[in-house]
Write a protein that holds these residues in place. Structure first.
Motif, PDB file in Angstrom:
ATOM      1  N   MET A 156      16.204 -38.819  -4.389  1.00  0.00           N
ATOM      2  CA  MET A 156      15.217 -37.896  -3.877  1.00  0.00           C
ATOM      3  C   MET A 156      13.864 -38.011  -4.798  1.00  0.00           C
ATOM      4  O   MET A 156      13.087 -37.685  -3.959  1.00  0.00           O
ATOM      5  CB  MET A 156      15.988 -36.578  -4.381  1.00  0.00           C
ATOM      6  CG  MET A 156      15.711 -35.277  -3.269  1.00  0.00           C
ATOM      7  SD  MET A 156      15.914 -35.862  -1.405  1.00  0.00           S
ATOM      8  CE  MET A 156      17.639 -35.347  -1.498  1.00  0.00           C
TER       9      MET A 156
ATOM     10  N   ILE B 165      10.385 -37.967  -2.664  1.00  0.00           N
ATOM     11  CA  ILE B 165       9.115 -37.107  -2.879  1.00  0.00           C
ATOM     12  C   ILE B 165       7.927 -37.885  -3.177  1.00  0.00           C
ATOM     13  O   ILE B 165       6.820 -37.678  -2.685  1.00  0.00           O
ATOM     14  CB  ILE B 165       9.555 -35.795  -3.673  1.00  0.00           C
ATOM     15  CG1 ILE B 165       8.557 -35.028  -3.632  1.00  0.00           C
ATOM     16  CG2 ILE B 165       9.714 -36.468  -5.201  1.00  0.00           C
ATOM     17  CD1 ILE B 165       8.874 -33.586  -4.450  1.00  0.00           C
TER      18      ILE B 165
ATOM     19  N   ASN C  35      11.241 -38.017  12.676  1.00  0.00           N
ATOM     20  CA  ASN C  35      11.584 -37.647  11.303  1.00  0.00           C
ATOM     21  C   ASN C  35      10.772 -36.725  10.964  1.00  0.00           C
ATOM     22  O   ASN C  35       9.301 -36.827  10.754  1.00  0.00           O
ATOM     23  CB  ASN C  35      11.658 -39.192  10.553  1.00  0.00           C
ATOM     24  CG  ASN C  35      12.877 -39.718  10.977  1.00  0.00           C
ATOM     25  OD1 ASN C  35      14.250 -39.348  10.984  1.00  0.00           O
ATOM     26  ND2 ASN C  35      12.745 -41.143  11.078  1.00  0.00           N
ATOM     27  N   VAL C  36      11.321 -35.836  10.099  1.00  0.00           N
ATOM     28  CA  VAL C  36      10.441 -34.635   9.445  1.00  0.00           C
ATOM     29  C   VAL C  36      10.927 -34.586   8.049  1.00  0.00           C
ATOM     30  O   VAL C  36      12.217 -34.296   7.880  1.00  0.00           O
ATOM     31  CB  VAL C  36      10.467 -33.302  10.351  1.00  0.00           C
ATOM     32  CG1 VAL C  36       9.719 -32.149   9.710  1.00  0.00           C
ATOM     33  CG2 VAL C  36      10.441 -33.490  11.932  1.00  0.00           C
ATOM     34  N   VAL C  37      10.213 -34.372   7.224  1.00  0.00           N
ATOM     35  CA  VAL C  37      10.587 -34.085   5.828  1.00  0.00           C
ATOM     36  C   VAL C  37       9.806 -32.941   5.572  1.00  0.00           C
ATOM     37  O   VAL C  37       8.363 -32.535   5.894  1.00  0.00           O
ATOM     38  CB  VAL C  37      10.521 -35.323   4.628  1.00  0.00           C
ATOM     39  CG1 VAL C  37      11.396 -36.212   5.286  1.00  0.00           C
ATOM     40  CG2 VAL C  37       8.903 -35.635   4.854  1.00  0.00           C
ATOM     41  N   GLU C  38      10.205 -32.025   4.539  1.00  0.00           N
ATOM     42  CA  GLU C  38       9.496 -30.939   3.998  1.00  0.00           C
ATOM     43  C   GLU C  38       9.414 -30.864   2.542  1.00  0.00           C
ATOM     44  O   GLU C  38      10.149 -31.277   1.806  1.00  0.00           O
ATOM     45  CB  GLU C  38      10.060 -29.495   4.175  1.00  0.00           C
ATOM     46  CG  GLU C  38      10.022 -29.117   5.687  1.00  0.00           C
ATOM     47  CD  GLU C  38      10.749 -27.653   5.789  1.00  0.00           C
ATOM     48  OE1 GLU C  38      11.253 -27.382   6.953  1.00  0.00           O
ATOM     49  OE2 GLU C  38      10.619 -26.896   4.753  1.00  0.00           O
ATOM     50  N   ILE C  39       7.978 -30.820   1.866  1.00  0.00           N
ATOM     51  CA  ILE C  39       7.735 -30.857   0.649  1.00  0.00           C
ATOM     52  C   ILE C  39       6.974 -29.495  -0.073  1.00  0.00           C
ATOM     53  O   ILE C  39       6.036 -29.269   0.655  1.00  0.00           O
ATOM     54  CB  ILE C  39       6.778 -31.849   0.286  1.00  0.00           C
ATOM     55  CG1 ILE C  39       7.448 -33.357   0.775  1.00  0.00           C
ATOM     56  CG2 ILE C  39       6.497 -32.227  -1.313  1.00  0.00           C
ATOM     57  CD1 ILE C  39       6.364 -34.437   1.212  1.00  0.00           C
ATOM     58  N   GLN C  40       7.735 -29.007  -0.857  1.00  0.00           N
ATOM     59  CA  GLN C  40       7.127 -27.777  -1.554  1.00  0.00           C
ATOM     60  C   GLN C  40       6.167 -27.922  -2.344  1.00  0.00           C
ATOM     61  O   GLN C  40       6.634 -28.801  -3.558  1.00  0.00           O
ATOM     62  CB  GLN C  40       8.445 -26.831  -1.835  1.00  0.00           C
ATOM     63  CG  GLN C  40       7.948 -25.321  -2.542  1.00  0.00           C
ATOM     64  CD  GLN C  40       7.752 -24.425  -1.443  1.00  0.00           C
ATOM     65  OE1 GLN C  40       8.051 -24.692  -0.403  1.00  0.00           O
ATOM     66  NE2 GLN C  40       7.539 -23.253  -1.713  1.00  0.00           N
ATOM     67  N   VAL C  41       4.900 -27.914  -2.518  1.00  0.00           N
ATOM     68  CA  VAL C  41       4.108 -28.047  -3.363  1.00  0.00           C
ATOM     69  C   VAL C  41       3.720 -26.798  -4.593  1.00  0.00           C
ATOM     70  O   VAL C  41       3.420 -27.059  -5.578  1.00  0.00           O
ATOM     71  CB  VAL C  41       2.886 -28.665  -3.013  1.00  0.00           C
ATOM     72  CG1 VAL C  41       2.941 -30.144  -2.583  1.00  0.00           C
ATOM     73  CG2 VAL C  41       2.126 -27.691  -2.022  1.00  0.00           C
TER      74      VAL C  41
ATOM     75  N   TRP D  56       9.889 -29.236  -4.376  1.00  0.00           N
ATOM     76  CA  TRP D  56      11.140 -29.807  -4.063  1.00  0.00           C
ATOM     77  C   TRP D  56      10.743 -30.563  -2.637  1.00  0.00           C
ATOM     78  O   TRP D  56       9.789 -30.344  -2.078  1.00  0.00           O
ATOM     79  CB  TRP D  56      12.164 -28.661  -3.687  1.00  0.00           C
ATOM     80  CG  TRP D  56      11.574 -27.277  -2.916  1.00  0.00           C
ATOM     81  CD1 TRP D  56      11.263 -26.222  -3.486  1.00  0.00           C
ATOM     82  CD2 TRP D  56      11.801 -27.205  -1.589  1.00  0.00           C
ATOM     83  NE1 TRP D  56      11.007 -25.431  -2.141  1.00  0.00           N
ATOM     84  CE2 TRP D  56      11.423 -26.067  -1.137  1.00  0.00           C
ATOM     85  CE3 TRP D  56      11.998 -28.312  -0.516  1.00  0.00           C
ATOM     86  CZ2 TRP D  56      11.413 -25.579   0.328  1.00  0.00           C
ATOM     87  CZ3 TRP D  56      11.860 -27.768   0.796  1.00  0.00           C
ATOM     88  CH2 TRP D  56      11.646 -26.321   1.225  1.00  0.00           C
ATOM     89  N   PHE D  57      12.047 -31.121  -2.221  1.00  0.00           N
ATOM     90  CA  PHE D  57      11.644 -32.094  -0.996  1.00  0.00           C
ATOM     91  C   PHE D  57      13.001 -31.794  -0.194  1.00  0.00           C
ATOM     92  O   PHE D  57      14.073 -31.850  -0.837  1.00  0.00           O
ATOM     93  CB  PHE D  57      11.768 -33.446  -1.625  1.00  0.00           C
ATOM     94  CG  PHE D  57      11.463 -34.460  -0.688  1.00  0.00           C
ATOM     95  CD1 PHE D  57      10.472 -34.928  -0.104  1.00  0.00           C
ATOM     96  CD2 PHE D  57      12.858 -35.161  -0.104  1.00  0.00           C
ATOM     97  CE1 PHE D  57      10.272 -35.778   0.906  1.00  0.00           C
ATOM     98  CE2 PHE D  57      12.685 -36.155   0.698  1.00  0.00           C
ATOM     99  CZ  PHE D  57      11.396 -36.570   1.287  1.00  0.00           C
ATOM    100  N   LYS D  58      12.831 -31.840   0.981  1.00  0.00           N
ATOM    101  CA  LYS D  58      14.066 -31.696   1.908  1.00  0.00           C
ATOM    102  C   LYS D  58      13.927 -32.597   3.141  1.00  0.00           C
ATOM    103  O   LYS D  58      12.559 -32.369   3.825  1.00  0.00           O
ATOM    104  CB  LYS D  58      14.231 -30.218   2.309  1.00  0.00           C
ATOM    105  CG  LYS D  58      15.637 -29.945   2.776  1.00  0.00           C
ATOM    106  CD  LYS D  58      16.796 -30.018   1.853  1.00  0.00           C
ATOM    107  CE  LYS D  58      17.956 -30.005   2.605  1.00  0.00           C
ATOM    108  NZ  LYS D  58      19.168 -30.479   1.894  1.00  0.00           N
ATOM    109  N   PHE D  59      14.834 -33.122   3.623  1.00  0.00           N
ATOM    110  CA  PHE D  59      14.670 -33.704   5.180  1.00  0.00           C
ATOM    111  C   PHE D  59      14.650 -32.585   6.169  1.00  0.00           C
ATOM    112  O   PHE D  59      15.792 -31.994   5.936  1.00  0.00           O
ATOM    113  CB  PHE D  59      15.690 -34.725   5.392  1.00  0.00           C
ATOM    114  CG  PHE D  59      15.176 -36.103   4.835  1.00  0.00           C
ATOM    115  CD1 PHE D  59      14.509 -36.971   5.522  1.00  0.00           C
ATOM    116  CD2 PHE D  59      15.059 -36.274   3.358  1.00  0.00           C
ATOM    117  CE1 PHE D  59      13.825 -38.224   5.204  1.00  0.00           C
ATOM    118  CE2 PHE D  59      14.574 -37.632   3.016  1.00  0.00           C
ATOM    119  CZ  PHE D  59      14.095 -38.535   3.856  1.00  0.00           C
ATOM    120  N   ARG D  60      13.721 -32.373   6.911  1.00  0.00           N
ATOM    121  CA  ARG D  60      13.946 -31.153   7.725  1.00  0.00           C
ATOM    122  C   ARG D  60      14.640 -31.804   9.125  1.00  0.00           C
ATOM    123  O   ARG D  60      15.569 -31.268   9.782  1.00  0.00           O
ATOM    124  CB  ARG D  60      12.637 -30.702   8.154  1.00  0.00           C
ATOM    125  CG  ARG D  60      12.425 -29.792   9.185  1.00  0.00           C
ATOM    126  CD  ARG D  60      12.878 -28.369   8.860  1.00  0.00           C
ATOM    127  NE  ARG D  60      12.709 -27.528   9.977  1.00  0.00           N
ATOM    128  CZ  ARG D  60      13.260 -26.462  10.377  1.00  0.00           C
ATOM    129  NH1 ARG D  60      13.876 -25.930   9.352  1.00  0.00           N
ATOM    130  NH2 ARG D  60      13.101 -25.592  11.569  1.00  0.00           N
TER     131      ARG D  60
END
Lengths: 150, 731
Positions: free
Chosen positions: A1, A5, A143-149, B619-623
């Motif tokens: 993971m 990131i 393809n979608v990823v989310e990154i909380q900064v 944090w990181f998450k595949f959406r």
């Protein structure tokens, strides 16, 4: 993971370095509004900066409602953009930079957009900083990823 | 440029326009050899077709949906199927079609023709990969010829071509395809000439059959084979097969008939004709500067050259990966029919009998020496059946693909997977098992005392109807927590099956929604798409497809039973090994058994993804994760990752099954699931088959889903688009 990131942040940095313009979304009274801005981001991607005349609708909107979205992508207006292009949407909170480090931040911004130096000096130009909260990166079609900064 | 070129114009237009096959034929013709009457649809027409339709962009989207390196062969086949259907359903623009039609009428009239690929680069020394692109025999009528021209174009993206895309330099922006149309020669005898025997460079090889060459190329008829001296043409040996059948032009296609008694006994070629072919082959070698792979035919005792291409050592045979094997999975209808009889009438009854016989052996009373022999024997039996599984069962699954292709070619549906609806409800063993589970669940649902008893870990006595049925189930399918078929030894483990049944009983049985009238209509429409003479063929291919679909699932259940018998004996050995009272001799004997000395495969090895560091601010998450849509529908539920068989027993109503690969021995939880996500790709994998049986949304080929999704993640499975959306924190 952790690799994911790091890899994703690298991809975002590469994209931001390759693009000059971003689409800024603001809103006022339930009415979204989109505009194009010349942007720059800091090294850790926690802030995005742009300049805007303070007479514009976007300026008016973000002063009223600082929650904004910003989109950067590298599409080339070709059919294959749909799977080749990378697109990043960020959300965050915008504010006019009035702090003591304004000069330093503006220099960083002008390093990417030296031709906007004159524009930046105008009295009516506001230097905006967006404190980024989260990024959404889309590639390979869906393809979608989310990154909380923050 | 004219859309149809005559053979005299091929060389002037160049290999880039007419392709390798046409160019070589023109050279052979120019040298005075007899070739069939041939015309060519140049690459320009293919390019114009792509340019004036949305096809090019659609193909690009198909090919780039997912990186090839993440795709299994089955997914590549799926892409190829979809692209083929795109060609079938995308009309040729009117201005191109008009000229093409009139010139084909002029060239071919109503005579039967062969429509063959002729790609630039194909058939040259660098990339002579035979069979990558399609050819069609006995095609009659301009419209039908045009349809098959489109199919030849589509074969630029055949699964074989996509597998070898790097070697071929396949690139949609530049790849192109010409098509050769040849008069169909009513062959008396035909065959191939191989200038160099791949296993001995001093030899040449000739193979020959009666009738059309197609039977030889597809491997449907065993040929006579001559080994010749490469330099003198002297016959070194002649291997005669049992001659039975020959291929002939049937109503649009190829038919098979029995040879006469006279031909049964007589080789298709005499020694003089063998020499004549060798001599011609040598002349081809001189013409093209390399040993040739030549197809020829005799018509009224006249030798006609169908095609010739250089032999390359860089063909499929030398690749060190599994692609060569994948390509062997393409089987002709005739081949599959034979395979079906072998599987249905011989192999499956043998497997059932084998599992039953092994189940009757009581090894608990055996001496350790006999037990060791028994384990070794069972290992051999199991290994044998695994080989059979790969050699016969997996290739037979191609029957589904063959049916899909026949269906799409005839019906040209908008949805390339429409044919799948005609394969469902074939009476899968796994569905039979799940029905039995439902009967048990119904007993619990309707009997509160039984429910209370089971919830308190009490199992009813032997004479209780629930217990009788449960025992019957376990005898047939195992207790699900051990492994399939290992009922005799399982003591209901930690009551996993009971927990599962209680979960089943919590809600009414899942009904599959099938609109029988729609299926009937679909079937009628399919059969109706064939001319009267071909309707039987259509029905036979449908039957073959359905049987292939059924056996695709059932064969795993049968193999699972044999495996379970092996595991039983190994468990007994392990138990004796751990017995402190065992003698040294016995211990030594047992330790020598490979199955007992091996470190057990850690099936429960953690696939736990590294936990995202949610404590840090980042944090990181595949959406969204993209796979392939394999079962229409949309559902949301908690993800339940299946890392080992025990995880299945904790499955709850409404969970989404997420796994790397499901085999039919694991699909008993499907009636509880709201959707299925499988990392393995392809429309024909077991997870997809069983999900469709229950009408569940299903996505396959979701690479790394097991790493990117975590247990209890709330996920939405869009089985229409093949997209998994993971719920993330609100904005």
């Amino acid at each position: 993971m952790d690799n994911n990131i790091e890899h994703s942040l690298e991809q975002i940095t590469t994209l931001f370095d390759s693009q000059r313009l971003a689409v800024l979304s603001t809103q006022s009274q339930d009415q979204p509004y989109a505009s194009l801005v010349a942007f720059a981001a800091d090294d850790n991607l926690e802030h995005i900066f742009f300049l805007t005349p303070n007479t514009t609708r976007k300026y008016e909107n973000l002063i009223t409602n600082p929650k904004i979205a910003i989109l950067v992508n590298n599409s080339l207006n070709q059919a294959d953009d749909i799977y080749k292009a990378v697109s990043v949407t960020g959300i965050g909170s915008a504010a006019v930079v009035e702090t003591s480090d304004k000069t330093q931040l503006l220099n960083m911004y002008l390093k990417k957009h030296p031709h906007l130096k004159g524009f930046s000096k105008a009295t009516t130009t506001a230097f905006i900083c967006v404190a980024m909260k989260r990024y959404f990166m889309v590639n390979q079609f869906q393809n979608v990823v989310e990154i909380q900064v923050k | 440029m004219k859309p149809v070129l005559k053979i005299e114009d091929f060389i002037n237009n160049g290999i880039d326009q007419v392709g390798g096959k046409a160019f070589c034929l023109a050279k052979i013709h120019e040298m005075g050899f007899i070739v069939p009457q041939t015309v060519c649809i140049p690459c320009q027409i293919y390019n114009n077709y792509l340019k004036h339709t949305p096809l090019k962009d659609t193909i690009l989207l198909e090919i780039n949906r997912k990186p090839f390196k993440h795709m299994r062969w089955e997914e590549i086949w799926d892409i190829s199927l979809r692209i083929r259907n795109l060609f079938l359903t995308t009309p040729i623009p009117q201005n191109i079609q008009k000229d093409l039609f009139s010139l084909i009428v002029e060239s071919c009239g109503n005579n039967p023709v062969a429509v063959r690929s002729s790609a630039p680069g194909e058939d040259n020394a660098a990339s002579s990969f035979a069979g990558l692109h399609d050819s069609f025999l006995n095609i009659i009528g301009a419209n039908n010829i045009i349809k098959h021209i489109k199919l030849v174009w589509a074969s630029l993206y055949s699964d074989a071509a996509l597998l070898y895309r790097k070697e071929l330099g396949l690139d949609i922006h530049n790849s192109q395809m010409a098509v050769v149309i040849q008069e169909l020669i009513p062959s008396d005898r035909s065959g191939i000439f191989f200038g160099i025997n791949p296993s001995n460079l001093n030899e040449s090889v000739i193979e020959s059959v009666y009738g059309l060459n197609q039977a030889l190329v597809d491997g449907d008829v065993e040929p006579d084979r001559w080994i010749l001296s490469q330099s003198s043409g002297k016959i070194l040996s002649h291997i005669e097969p049992v001659r039975k059948q020959y291929a002939y032009p049937n109503t649009e296609g190829v038919g098979f008939a029995d040879l006469s008694k006279e031909k049964n006994q007589k080789a298709p070629l005499d020694n003089q004709e063998v020499f004549q072919i060798w001599e011609t082959g040598r002349e081809m070698e001189a013409l093209f500067g390399r040993p040739q792979d030549m197809e020829w035919t005799f018509c009224k005792n006249q030798l006609i050259i169908l095609q010739s291409r250089p032999i390359t050592s860089a063909g499929f045979k030398e690749s060190d990966d599994k692609r060569t094997w994948y390509l062997t999975l393409h089987r002709s209808y005739e081949n599959l029919k034979k395979l079906y009889i072998k599987i249905e009438q011989h192999l499956i009854p043998q497997m059932i009998a084998e599992a039953k016989r092994l189940g009757q052996i009581n090894f608990q009373t055996m001496t350790t020496k006999l037990l060791c022999q028994e384990i070794e024997q069972r290992q051999k039996i199991y290994d044998h059946w695994v080989k059979v599984y790969w050699a016969d069962f997996i290739p037979f699954a191609h029957g589904i693909r063959l049916f899909g292709q026949v269906y799409n070619d005839a019906v040209t549906p908008d949805d390339p997977y429409e044919f799948m609806a005609l394969l469902e409800n074939t009476g899968l063993k796994s569905i039979e098992r799940n029905r039995l589970l439902e009967r048990l669940a119904k007993m619990i649902r309707n009997n509160i005392d039984l429910k209370n008893m089971l919830e308190n870990d009490l199992i009813p006595e032997m004479d209780h109807p629930f217990r009788s049925l449960l025992d019957k189930f376990v005898e047939e399918f195992g207790d699900l927590s051990c492994s399939t078929g290992s009922g005799n030894e399982c003591q209901y483990g930690d009551n996993g099956i009971i927990r599962l049944l209680i979960e089943f009983a919590k809600q009414p049985p899942k009904q599959k929604h099938i609109d029988g009238s729609d299926i009937k209509l679909l079937k009628e429409n399919y059969i109706h798409s064939f001319p009267a003479q071909k309707k039987k063929f259509a029905a036979d291919v449908l039957h073959l497809g359905r049987e292939s679909y059924r056996l695709r699932d059932d064969d795993n259940i049968h193999l699972g039973r044999i495996e379970a018998r092996l595991i039983e004996s190994v468990s007994e050995g392990q138990s004796r090994l751990s017995d402190p009272l065992i003698s040294t001799d016995e211990q030594r004997m047992l330790a020598q058994i490979p199955a007992l000395s091996m470190v057990p495969d850690d099936a429960s090895r953690s696939l736990e993804p590294a936990l995202s560091d949610k404590t840090s601010k980042r944090w990181f998450k595949f959406r969204q994760i993209v796979g392939h849509p394999a079962g229409p529908g949309i559902a949301t539920g908690k993800a339940r990752l299946i890392k080992n068989p025990q995880d299945l027993l904790d499955f709850k109503q409404g969970d989404v099954l997420v796994c790397s690969g499901v085999d039919p021995n694991m699909t008993f939880v499907i009636p509880l699931a709201s959707a299925v996500v499988e990392e393995r790709g392809g429309m024909l994998i077991h997870g997809a088959i069983i999900a469709r049986e229950y009408g569940l949304p299903c996505i396959t080929g979701a690479s790394q889903a097991m790493q990117l999704i975590e247990n209890d993640d709330q996920i939405t499975v869009d089985g229409y688009l093949g997209i998994i959306t993971c719920k993330t924190d609100e904005l």
